[in-house]
Design an enzyme around this catalytic site. Structure first.
Site, mmCIF file in Angstrom:
data_model
loop_
_atom_site.group_PDB
_atom_site.id
_atom_site.type_symbol
_atom_site.label_atom_id
_atom_site.label_comp_id
_atom_site.label_asym_id
_atom_site.label_seq_id
_atom_site.Cartn_x
_atom_site.Cartn_y
_atom_site.Cartn_z
ATOM 1 N N THR A 152 -10.581 -0.442 3.795
ATOM 2 C CA THR A 152 -10.169 -0.859 5.381
ATOM 3 C C THR A 152 -8.725 -0.403 5.574
ATOM 4 O O THR A 152 -8.082 -0.180 4.440
ATOM 5 C CB THR A 152 -10.162 -2.633 5.547
ATOM 6 O OG1 THR A 152 -9.018 -2.875 4.489
ATOM 7 C CG2 THR A 152 -11.604 -3.020 4.977
ATOM 8 N N GLY A 153 -8.361 -0.202 6.779
ATOM 9 C CA GLY A 153 -6.991 0.506 7.014
ATOM 10 C C GLY A 153 -7.037 1.681 6.649
ATOM 11 O O GLY A 153 -6.163 2.496 6.344
ATOM 12 N N ASP B 105 -11.379 1.302 10.076
ATOM 13 C CA ASP B 105 -10.001 0.778 10.811
ATOM 14 C C ASP B 105 -10.536 0.121 12.011
ATOM 15 O O ASP B 105 -11.385 0.287 12.724
ATOM 16 C CB ASP B 105 -9.148 2.285 10.906
ATOM 17 C CG ASP B 105 -8.007 1.661 10.840
ATOM 18 O OD1 ASP B 105 -7.019 2.154 9.625
ATOM 19 O OD2 ASP B 105 -7.217 1.214 11.679
ATOM 20 N N TYR C 80 4.751 -12.524 6.582
ATOM 21 C CA TYR C 80 4.432 -11.154 5.741
ATOM 22 C C TYR C 80 4.218 -11.505 4.248
ATOM 23 O O TYR C 80 3.058 -11.393 3.436
ATOM 24 C CB TYR C 80 4.874 -9.952 5.970
ATOM 25 C CG TYR C 80 4.496 -8.581 5.182
ATOM 26 C CD1 TYR C 80 3.463 -7.886 5.803
ATOM 27 C CD2 TYR C 80 5.093 -8.301 4.156
ATOM 28 C CE1 TYR C 80 2.945 -6.831 5.165
ATOM 29 C CE2 TYR C 80 4.537 -7.091 3.352
ATOM 30 C CZ TYR C 80 3.375 -6.268 4.039
ATOM 31 O OH TYR C 80 3.221 -5.278 3.285
ATOM 32 N N ALA D 212 4.333 -14.402 2.899
ATOM 33 C CA ALA D 212 3.408 -15.622 2.751
ATOM 34 C C ALA D 212 1.856 -15.120 2.649
ATOM 35 O O ALA D 212 1.124 -15.535 1.841
ATOM 36 C CB ALA D 212 3.441 -16.551 3.664
HETATM 37 P P1 NAP Z 1 -0.124 1.523 8.067
HETATM 38 O O1 NAP Z 1 0.034 2.866 7.860
HETATM 39 O O2 NAP Z 1 0.357 0.667 9.387
HETATM 40 O O3 NAP Z 1 -1.849 1.236 7.910
HETATM 41 C C1 NAP Z 1 -2.335 0.214 8.111
HETATM 42 C C2 NAP Z 1 -3.692 0.310 8.832
HETATM 43 O O4 NAP Z 1 -4.296 -0.896 9.036
HETATM 44 C C3 NAP Z 1 -3.469 0.838 10.062
HETATM 45 O O5 NAP Z 1 -4.387 2.105 10.389
HETATM 46 C C4 NAP Z 1 -3.893 -0.047 11.004
HETATM 47 O O6 NAP Z 1 -4.334 0.018 12.311
HETATM 48 C C5 NAP Z 1 -4.750 -0.769 10.512
HETATM 49 N N1 NAP Z 1 -5.213 -2.089 10.801
HETATM 50 C C6 NAP Z 1 -4.387 -2.917 11.437
HETATM 51 N N2 NAP Z 1 -4.874 -4.235 11.861
HETATM 52 C C7 NAP Z 1 -6.104 -3.928 11.568
HETATM 53 C C8 NAP Z 1 -7.200 -4.963 11.533
HETATM 54 N N3 NAP Z 1 -7.334 -6.133 12.196
HETATM 55 N N4 NAP Z 1 -8.543 -4.479 11.266
HETATM 56 C C9 NAP Z 1 -8.705 -3.324 10.829
HETATM 57 N N5 NAP Z 1 -7.615 -2.495 10.544
HETATM 58 C C10 NAP Z 1 -6.356 -2.641 10.850
HETATM 59 O O7 NAP Z 1 0.302 0.749 6.982
HETATM 60 P P2 NAP Z 1 0.556 0.991 5.360
HETATM 61 O O8 NAP Z 1 1.907 1.146 4.978
HETATM 62 O O9 NAP Z 1 -0.496 2.257 4.980
HETATM 63 O O10 NAP Z 1 -0.112 -0.348 4.839
HETATM 64 C C11 NAP Z 1 -1.245 -0.422 4.054
HETATM 65 C C12 NAP Z 1 -1.250 -1.673 3.337
HETATM 66 O O11 NAP Z 1 -0.349 -1.616 2.248
HETATM 67 C C13 NAP Z 1 -0.880 -2.888 4.211
HETATM 68 O O12 NAP Z 1 -1.748 -4.214 3.556
HETATM 69 C C14 NAP Z 1 0.319 -3.137 3.910
HETATM 70 O O13 NAP Z 1 0.818 -4.573 4.044
HETATM 71 C C15 NAP Z 1 0.471 -2.875 2.517
HETATM 72 N N6 NAP Z 1 1.820 -2.440 2.047
HETATM 73 C C16 NAP Z 1 2.555 -1.408 2.486
HETATM 74 C C17 NAP Z 1 3.971 -1.129 1.987
HETATM 75 C C18 NAP Z 1 4.676 -0.270 2.641
HETATM 76 O O14 NAP Z 1 5.873 0.034 2.131
HETATM 77 N N7 NAP Z 1 4.218 0.594 3.439
HETATM 78 C C19 NAP Z 1 4.307 -1.991 0.978
HETATM 79 C C20 NAP Z 1 3.634 -3.269 0.300
HETATM 80 C C21 NAP Z 1 2.323 -3.295 1.006
HETATM 81 P P3 NAP Z 1 -3.247 0.145 13.581
HETATM 82 O O15 NAP Z 1 -2.230 1.191 13.206
HETATM 83 O O16 NAP Z 1 -3.999 0.675 14.808
HETATM 84 O O17 NAP Z 1 -2.460 -1.236 13.648
#
Ligand code: NAP
Length: 253
Positions: free
Chosen positions: A13-14, A38, A161, A163
């Site tokens: 997912t994502g 996604d 976030y 939490a």
């Molecule tokens: P990202 O590039 O924004 O990717 C997140 C993806 O999830 C996006 O494609 C988003 O779609 C999708 N999404 C959002 N809401 C959704 C829903 N309700 N159902 C299905 N898909 C959904 O972020 P990322 O940095 O790769 O983050 C991936 C994971 O890693 C997340 O859980 C984030 O909290 C975690 N994380 C990231 C970091 C960091 O530094 N980047 C650090 C710690 C943890 P939209 O773009 O359309 O919203």
């Protein structure tokens, strides 16, 4: 590279962006058939376009889902099982959002939205995948949930976030205890600061300060998180369940 996931079906997912997309690429390189899920069907399809399919029978699919909606998660999984003829034996929950604001000013909606996607979404996907594996009497499964280091240490402007991500760790540990007897492992990966669209909006001055706090003095890449997910997905981690692996460059040691 050894095809350690040959013959496996993986749900991510994502998968249309950032870490999720890098996980899809890595798992496909390891031989898995990947279901990219996604919110945006177009983003999921764009990821599928990046995936290698070198093994006979290796097929990828793009699926639209809102992980915070139970009916949407169940419909997505039913469609996947119908197409593939089996439940995914690897599941990576990487869908996530931020709605940052200081506690004193955060409105209820920003809190609810983040809990709905990050925590409830991870619960709904974990539960649906586990139910499908247990019903199919699958021999094994690996569920991987993306948390965050801020779920452990907190972060200014991210009470919602952090939490939600602390919740993901608790969910993962409890799930690991319940599912071990079915041969299903459940682990969390806790990234630090990773270069993705989610962090792209951080102002350069703030970013400088953040990087100064990282012992390795740089942000991580999505691929570095994906490598750890590939390890947890594969049998190389067969005696590991209920852990949280930090991928942070040493942040908050
Ligand atoms: P990202 O590039 O924004 O990717 C997140 C993806 O999830 C996006 O494609 C988003 O779609 C999708 N999404 C959002 N809401 C959704 C829903 N309700 N159902 C299905 N898909 C959904 O972020 P990322 O940095 O790769 O983050 C991936 C994971 O890693 C997340 O859980 C984030 O909290 C975690 N994380 C990231 C970091 C960091 O530094 N980047 C650090 C710690 C943890 P939209 O773009 O359309 O919203």
């Amino acid at each position: 590279m050894a095809m350690k996931l040959a013959g496996r079906l993986a749900l991510v997912t994502g998968g249309g962006s950032g870490i999720g997309r890098a996980v899809c690429v890595r798992l496909a390189r390891d031989g898995a058939s990947v279901a990219v899920a996604d919110l945006s069907a177009d983003a999921a399809a764009a990821t599928v376009g990046l995936l290698p399919a070198e093994l006979p029978g290796q097929r990828h699919a793009a699926l639209a889902v809102d992980v915070g909606d139970k009916a949407s998660v169940q419909a997505m999984l039913a469609r996947l099982q119908e197409q593939a003829g089996e439940p995914p034996s690897v599941s990576v929950s990487a869908a996530g959002i931020i709605r940052d604001q200081m506690l004193l000013r955060m409105d209820e909606e920003a809190f609810d939205q983040v809990i709905r996607v990050n925590l409830k979404g991870t619960f709904l996907v974990t539960q649906a995948v586990a139910q499908s594996l247990v019903s199919a009497r699958a021999a094994s499964g690996s569920i991987i949930n993306i948390g965050s280091i801020v779920g452990k240490v907190g972060n200014m402007g991210q009470c919602n976030y952090s939490a939600s991500k602390a919740g993901v760790e608790g969910l993962t540990k409890s799930t690991a205890k319940e599912l071990a007897r079915f041969g299903i492992r459940c682990n969390a990966v806790l990234p630090g600061f990773i270069e993705t669209p989610m962090t792209a909006g951080i102002p350069p001055k703030v970013m400088e300060k953040l990087i100064a706090a990282v012992p390795m003095r740089r942000m991580g890449t999505p691929e570095e998180v994906a490598d750890v997910c590939a390890f947890l997905a594969s049998d190389d981690s067969r005696y590991i369940t209920g852990v949280s692996l930090e991928v942070t460059g040493g942040l908050f040691l």
